[in-house]
Motif scaffolding. Structure first.
Motif, PDB file in Angstrom:
ATOM      1  N   LEU A 148     -31.250 -24.262  37.530  1.00 23.87           N
ATOM      2  CA  LEU A 148     -31.584 -22.865  37.779  1.00 23.87           C
ATOM      3  C   LEU A 148     -31.025 -21.945  36.689  1.00 23.87           C
ATOM      4  O   LEU A 148     -31.638 -20.932  36.340  1.00 23.87           O
ATOM      5  N   LEU A 149     -29.876 -22.318  36.140  1.00 22.78           N
ATOM      6  CA  LEU A 149     -29.204 -21.461  35.158  1.00 22.78           C
ATOM      7  C   LEU A 149     -29.637 -21.734  33.717  1.00 22.78           C
ATOM      8  O   LEU A 149     -29.784 -20.807  32.912  1.00 22.78           O
ATOM      9  N   SER A 150     -29.833 -23.002  33.376  1.00 24.98           N
ATOM     10  CA  SER A 150     -30.057 -23.352  31.973  1.00 24.98           C
ATOM     11  C   SER A 150     -31.328 -22.771  31.345  1.00 24.98           C
ATOM     12  O   SER A 150     -31.349 -22.530  30.140  1.00 24.98           O
ATOM     13  N   PRO A 151     -32.434 -22.505  32.108  1.00 23.38           N
ATOM     14  CA  PRO A 151     -33.625 -21.950  31.438  1.00 23.38           C
ATOM     15  C   PRO A 151     -33.580 -20.443  31.210  1.00 23.38           C
ATOM     16  O   PRO A 151     -34.525 -19.890  30.648  1.00 23.38           O
ATOM     17  N   LEU A 152     -32.523 -19.758  31.655  1.00 22.20           N
ATOM     18  CA  LEU A 152     -32.526 -18.296  31.640  1.00 22.20           C
ATOM     19  C   LEU A 152     -32.675 -17.732  30.229  1.00 22.20           C
ATOM     20  O   LEU A 152     -33.437 -16.786  30.000  1.00 22.20           O
ATOM     21  N   TYR A 153     -31.951 -18.298  29.273  1.00 23.23           N
ATOM     22  CA  TYR A 153     -32.052 -17.783  27.897  1.00 23.23           C
ATOM     23  C   TYR A 153     -33.403 -18.135  27.289  1.00 23.23           C
ATOM     24  O   TYR A 153     -34.034 -17.307  26.622  1.00 23.23           O
ATOM     25  N   ASP A 154     -33.872 -19.345  27.519  1.00 22.03           N
ATOM     26  CA  ASP A 154     -35.159 -19.766  26.963  1.00 22.03           C
ATOM     27  C   ASP A 154     -36.299 -18.949  27.552  1.00 22.03           C
ATOM     28  O   ASP A 154     -37.332 -18.752  26.897  1.00 22.03           O
ATOM     29  N   ARG A 155     -36.140 -18.461  28.763  1.00 21.34           N
ATOM     30  CA  ARG A 155     -37.174 -17.629  29.379  1.00 21.34           C
ATOM     31  C   ARG A 155     -37.331 -16.304  28.640  1.00 21.34           C
ATOM     32  O   ARG A 155     -38.435 -15.778  28.514  1.00 21.34           O
ATOM     33  N   ARG A 156     -36.242 -15.780  28.125  1.00 23.64           N
ATOM     34  CA  ARG A 156     -36.296 -14.497  27.411  1.00 23.64           C
ATOM     35  C   ARG A 156     -36.597 -14.669  25.929  1.00 23.64           C
ATOM     36  O   ARG A 156     -37.180 -13.792  25.302  1.00 23.64           O
ATOM     37  N   HIS A 157     -36.160 -15.805  25.338  1.00 26.25           N
ATOM     38  CA  HIS A 157     -36.326 -16.010  23.892  1.00 26.25           C
ATOM     39  C   HIS A 157     -36.904 -17.400  23.612  1.00 26.25           C
ATOM     40  O   HIS A 157     -36.234 -18.248  23.005  1.00 26.25           O
ATOM     41  N   PRO A 158     -38.136 -17.657  24.033  1.00 26.70           N
ATOM     42  CA  PRO A 158     -38.715 -18.986  23.774  1.00 26.70           C
ATOM     43  C   PRO A 158     -39.086 -19.167  22.310  1.00 26.70           C
ATOM     44  O   PRO A 158     -39.495 -18.221  21.631  1.00 26.70           O
ATOM     45  N   LEU A 159     -38.939 -20.399  21.820  1.00 27.17           N
ATOM     46  CA  LEU A 159     -39.371 -20.755  20.463  1.00 27.17           C
ATOM     47  C   LEU A 159     -40.767 -21.370  20.581  1.00 27.17           C
ATOM     48  O   LEU A 159     -40.924 -22.514  20.981  1.00 27.17           O
ATOM     49  N   LEU A 160     -41.787 -20.586  20.237  1.00 31.13           N
ATOM     50  CA  LEU A 160     -43.173 -20.995  20.474  1.00 31.13           C
ATOM     51  C   LEU A 160     -43.887 -21.456  19.219  1.00 31.13           C
ATOM     52  O   LEU A 160     -44.877 -22.178  19.297  1.00 31.13           O
ATOM     53  N   GLU A 161     -43.427 -21.051  18.050  1.00 32.34           N
ATOM     54  CA  GLU A 161     -44.109 -21.396  16.801  1.00 32.34           C
ATOM     55  C   GLU A 161     -43.530 -22.686  16.236  1.00 32.34           C
ATOM     56  O   GLU A 161     -42.573 -22.666  15.474  1.00 32.34           O
ATOM     57  N   TRP A 162     -44.078 -23.790  16.664  1.00 28.83           N
ATOM     58  CA  TRP A 162     -43.651 -25.088  16.146  1.00 28.83           C
ATOM     59  C   TRP A 162     -44.891 -25.938  15.861  1.00 28.83           C
ATOM     60  O   TRP A 162     -45.882 -25.904  16.590  1.00 28.83           O
ATOM     61  N   SER A 163     -44.810 -26.663  14.750  1.00 27.67           N
ATOM     62  CA  SER A 163     -45.908 -27.548  14.357  1.00 27.67           C
ATOM     63  C   SER A 163     -45.682 -28.966  14.848  1.00 27.67           C
ATOM     64  O   SER A 163     -46.617 -29.737  15.004  1.00 27.67           O
ATOM     65  N   ASN A 164     -44.419 -29.324  15.091  1.00 24.73           N
ATOM     66  CA  ASN A 164     -44.068 -30.648  15.596  1.00 24.73           C
ATOM     67  C   ASN A 164     -43.338 -30.466  16.916  1.00 24.73           C
ATOM     68  O   ASN A 164     -42.441 -29.624  17.014  1.00 24.73           O
ATOM     69  N   PRO A 165     -43.698 -31.205  17.972  1.00 22.84           N
ATOM     70  CA  PRO A 165     -43.078 -30.987  19.286  1.00 22.84           C
ATOM     71  C   PRO A 165     -41.570 -31.142  19.291  1.00 22.84           C
ATOM     72  O   PRO A 165     -40.894 -30.532  20.121  1.00 22.84           O
ATOM     73  N   SER A 166     -41.036 -31.946  18.380  1.00 24.05           N
ATOM     74  CA  SER A 166     -39.580 -32.121  18.352  1.00 24.05           C
ATOM     75  C   SER A 166     -38.871 -30.825  17.962  1.00 24.05           C
ATOM     76  O   SER A 166     -37.711 -30.629  18.308  1.00 24.05           O
ATOM     77  N   GLU A 167     -39.579 -29.932  17.244  1.00 24.08           N
ATOM     78  CA  GLU A 167     -38.966 -28.665  16.847  1.00 24.08           C
ATOM     79  C   GLU A 167     -38.669 -27.795  18.060  1.00 24.08           C
ATOM     80  O   GLU A 167     -37.731 -26.998  18.040  1.00 24.08           O
ATOM     81  N   ALA A 168     -39.491 -27.927  19.101  1.00 21.88           N
ATOM     82  CA  ALA A 168     -39.270 -27.124  20.312  1.00 21.88           C
ATOM     83  C   ALA A 168     -37.961 -27.468  20.995  1.00 21.88           C
ATOM     84  O   ALA A 168     -37.414 -26.678  21.766  1.00 21.88           O
ATOM     85  N   ILE A 169     -37.438 -28.663  20.697  1.00 21.50           N
ATOM     86  CA  ILE A 169     -36.197 -29.127  21.324  1.00 21.50           C
ATOM     87  C   ILE A 169     -35.107 -29.353  20.286  1.00 21.50           C
ATOM     88  O   ILE A 169     -34.018 -28.800  20.362  1.00 21.50           O
ATOM     89  N   LYS A 170     -35.444 -30.162  19.262  1.00 21.51           N
ATOM     90  CA  LYS A 170     -34.432 -30.586  18.288  1.00 21.51           C
ATOM     91  C   LYS A 170     -33.940 -29.431  17.425  1.00 21.51           C
ATOM     92  O   LYS A 170     -32.744 -29.325  17.147  1.00 21.51           O
ATOM     93  N   SER A 171     -34.859 -28.548  16.966  1.00 20.55           N
ATOM     94  CA  SER A 171     -34.495 -27.464  16.065  1.00 20.55           C
ATOM     95  C   SER A 171     -34.396 -26.131  16.790  1.00 20.55           C
ATOM     96  O   SER A 171     -34.540 -25.078  16.187  1.00 20.55           O
ATOM     97  N   ASN A 172     -34.165 -26.201  18.077  1.00 23.64           N
ATOM     98  CA  ASN A 172     -34.154 -24.996  18.902  1.00 23.64           C
ATOM     99  C   ASN A 172     -32.720 -24.632  19.269  1.00 23.64           C
ATOM    100  O   ASN A 172     -32.042 -25.398  19.967  1.00 23.64           O
ATOM    101  N   PRO A 173     -32.218 -23.463  18.830  1.00 23.50           N
ATOM    102  CA  PRO A 173     -30.843 -23.067  19.183  1.00 23.50           C
ATOM    103  C   PRO A 173     -30.663 -22.848  20.674  1.00 23.50           C
ATOM    104  O   PRO A 173     -29.532 -22.816  21.167  1.00 23.50           O
ATOM    105  N   THR A 174     -31.772 -22.703  21.416  1.00 28.91           N
ATOM    106  CA  THR A 174     -31.696 -22.501  22.861  1.00 28.91           C
ATOM    107  C   THR A 174     -30.991 -23.658  23.552  1.00 28.91           C
ATOM    108  O   THR A 174     -30.342 -23.478  24.582  1.00 28.91           O
ATOM    109  N   VAL A 175     -31.118 -24.856  22.994  1.00 27.90           N
ATOM    110  CA  VAL A 175     -30.491 -26.039  23.603  1.00 27.90           C
ATOM    111  C   VAL A 175     -28.988 -25.840  23.720  1.00 27.90           C
ATOM    112  O   VAL A 175     -28.380 -26.147  24.749  1.00 27.90           O
ATOM    113  N   LEU A 176     -28.368 -25.330  22.659  1.00 28.40           N
ATOM    114  CA  LEU A 176     -26.923 -25.094  22.683  1.00 28.40           C
ATOM    115  C   LEU A 176     -26.565 -23.904  23.561  1.00 28.40           C
ATOM    116  O   LEU A 176     -25.592 -23.942  24.319  1.00 28.40           O
ATOM    117  N   ILE A 177     -27.383 -22.834  23.471  1.00 32.18           N
ATOM    118  CA  ILE A 177     -27.077 -21.628  24.240  1.00 32.18           C
ATOM    119  C   ILE A 177     -27.244 -21.880  25.732  1.00 32.18           C
ATOM    120  O   ILE A 177     -26.500 -21.337  26.559  1.00 32.18           O
TER     121      ILE A 177
END
Length: 528
Positions: free
Chosen positions: A438-467
């Motif tokens: 319930l808590l972990s998606p809160l930041y991604d809901r406000r600041h999603p990383l949508l411009e990615w050409s490779n699906p791994s970028e949505a997770i691997k290169s996304n600072p949201t994972v750490l935040i």
């Protein structure tokens, strides 16, 4: 040949895209330097503890392990990805050329990374042995790494050739990768658990020299066991003639695996590509009243995960990784390999939070909005209910976590550990998994990383994972510390479990009420 190089360059630049954010670029560079430093320090410590022969053995073992992990993580998503099918299907390029270029591109980064990590090793071997031995050892190490890569790809190409159901295929593939990786470790543990138990029981950490001696004994046990295996006995001792013959045989085996893998994957390239293309292009029909049915939103989340093999792999990994770690933990405790009175006395507590952290520390719950990519626009333009979108994302990640938790506790009870307290611990774990999701998606809901050409970028290169960890991780740590404190002051395990269950239930109810009934954050989300 020039055309093949262009194809290889295409795949390299397509799959290994440099992150756009300078912060992520710097973090990746720091991470690589940190890992390289840790690897060098580890090999250096082994060098000063064991004999040169043992050092050479463990260096090859470490290099093989790193290669296996890298090829499992990077190359699998490259070699067996069908995302390139839409580009190459109508071009006059044979499937074999495309597959060959994908395999070379997929293994390039892992082999290059391991080669860089092996540079300090070469100089250490140069100091300890002659130049010829150092060169021969490094060459053998790299050839063995290539052999491991091609062997894994060949096994997976066989599985890929006979696959039918996609979900079952991905589950079996991930299980096979993990099983092959840990099988040598489990084999060593089962064959030598008495010797390992004795070595661990003699572990002395009072001084650095005693700790060094204890580690040396443990590593010596592994080295002696490896030298007793029939394959190793056949290979050793090496001579110039033997070395030359072995290199020829290894190169020949690598070539055969390479050709066989290309043929196996290429034979199903168009069939699997058309299947994936047909699924992705299938019109997704929505009901007339979009806002009324939560099932529609859950179906939408299912489609998003199914849209990319990488997302499916992450979901499957989230389900099976925790049970695998549970099995390893219970085997270590059952066989008394970990001869520690504190671990034995707190086994139930350690199991609870091992399962909890393993189930929560995944990329599924932290990046649900970033994964949408092109689907995100529909949530803004169509009459979707943002609250139900959020609820569906929480339910999806919680379902994955719940499956892993229930399987882990089932394994725990199969080991004869089940009682009333175990049931309470299961409830605590499930409630904390839901609260974390319930808590972990809160930041991604406000600041999603949508411009990615490779699906791994949505997770691997996304600072949201750490935040996202900052939103849910403190709760897990606080509850864990409180649980440990209550046990430390001699409150009975049953009463401690009841107290923690009440506290966790109140936390879960509070978080649910804040996110679904107050609706302040969701209104702000809609307005933005």
């Amino acid at each position: 040949m020039k055309d093949n190089i262009q194809l290889i360059k295409f795949f390299l630049t397509s799959f290994y895209v440099k992150p756009k954010q300078p912060v992520i670029q710097v973090l990746l560079l720091i991470a690589f330097i940190y890992v390289a430093t840790q690897y060098f320090v580890l090999t250096l410590i082994i060098y000063f503890i064991v004999t040169p022969e043992e050092y050479l053995f463990y260096n090859i073992l470490l290099s093989n392990g790193v290669t296996y992990i890298l090829i499992s993580y990077f190359a699998i998503s490259v070699v067996f990805s069908q995302s390139d099918f839409a580009i190459f299907a109508h071009l006059p390029i044979s499937a074999k050329r495309v597959v060959m270029s994908k395999i070379i591109s997929g293994v390039a980064l892992p082999i290059m990374a391991v080669s860089i990590l092996s540079i300090p090793t070469f100089f250490i071997l140069l100091i300890e042995f002659k130049l010829g031995v150092a060169v021969e050892s490094i060459a053998f190490l790299l050839v063995m790494n290539v052999l491991i890569v091609l062997f894994l790809l060949f096994i997976l190409s066989l599985l890929n050739h006979f696959r039918s159901n996609t979900s079952v295929y991905l589950l079996v593939r991930m299980t096979l990768i993990v099983g092959i990786g840990i099988s040598p470790i489990l084999y060593f543990l089962f064959k030598n658990y008495h010797a390992i138990s004795t070595a661990l029981s003699k572990l002395d950490v009072s001084t650095i020299s005693s700790l060094s001696a204890s580690i040396s004994d443990f590593l010596g046990t592994g080295y002696r066991f490896a030298m007793q295996q029939s394959v190793v006995k056949t290979l050793l001792p090496l001579t110039i003639t033997k070395s030359f013959i072995y290199f020829i045989l290894l190169f020949s085996l690598c070539y055969l695996l390479f050709k066989a893998t290309i043929k196996m994957i290429a034979s199903k390239y168009y069939e699997h590509g058309l299947l994936v293309s047909r699924i992705e292009k299938t019109t997704k029909v929505w009901g007339r009243n979009i806002q009324s049915s939560l099932f529609i939103y859950l179906q939408r989340e299912y489609w998003i995960i199914q849209s990319e093999p990488y997302f499916k792999m992450q979901a499957i990994l989230g389900m099976i990784l925790t049970p695998i770690c549970s099995i390893i933990f219970l085997i270590l405790v059952q066989t008394n390999i970990i001869n520690s009175e504190w671990i034995v006395n707190n086994e139930s507590f350690l199991f609870v939070y091992m399962v909890l952290f393993m189930s929560c520390m995944n990329n599924i719950s932290g990046t649900p909005y970033s994964r949408e990519g092109k689907y995100y626009a529909s949530s803004m333009t169509l009459p979707f209910d943002p609250q139900k979108i959020y609820m569906a994302k929480v339910m999806t990640s919680s379902c994955i976590g719940t499956i892993s938790v229930v399987i882990s506790y089932s394994i725990y009870m199969l080991f004869g550990r089940g009682d009333i307290i175990t049931g309470l611990h299961l409830l605590i774990t499930l409630l904390l998994v839901i609260t974390y999701n319930l808590l972990s998606p809160l930041y991604d809901r406000r600041h999603p990383l949508l411009e990615w050409s490779n699906p791994s970028e949505a997770i691997k290169s996304n600072p949201t994972v750490l935040i996202s960890l900052l939103y849910g991780l403190p709760l897990l740590i606080i509850v864990g510390l409180l649980h440990f404190s209550l046990l430390t002051i001699k409150i009975s395990p049953a009463m401690t479990a009841i107290i923690i269950l009440v506290i966790v239930t109140l936390c879960t109810v509070s978080v649910i009420y804040k996110n679904f009934f107050e609706g302040k954050n969701l209104k702000g989300y809609v307005n933005n």
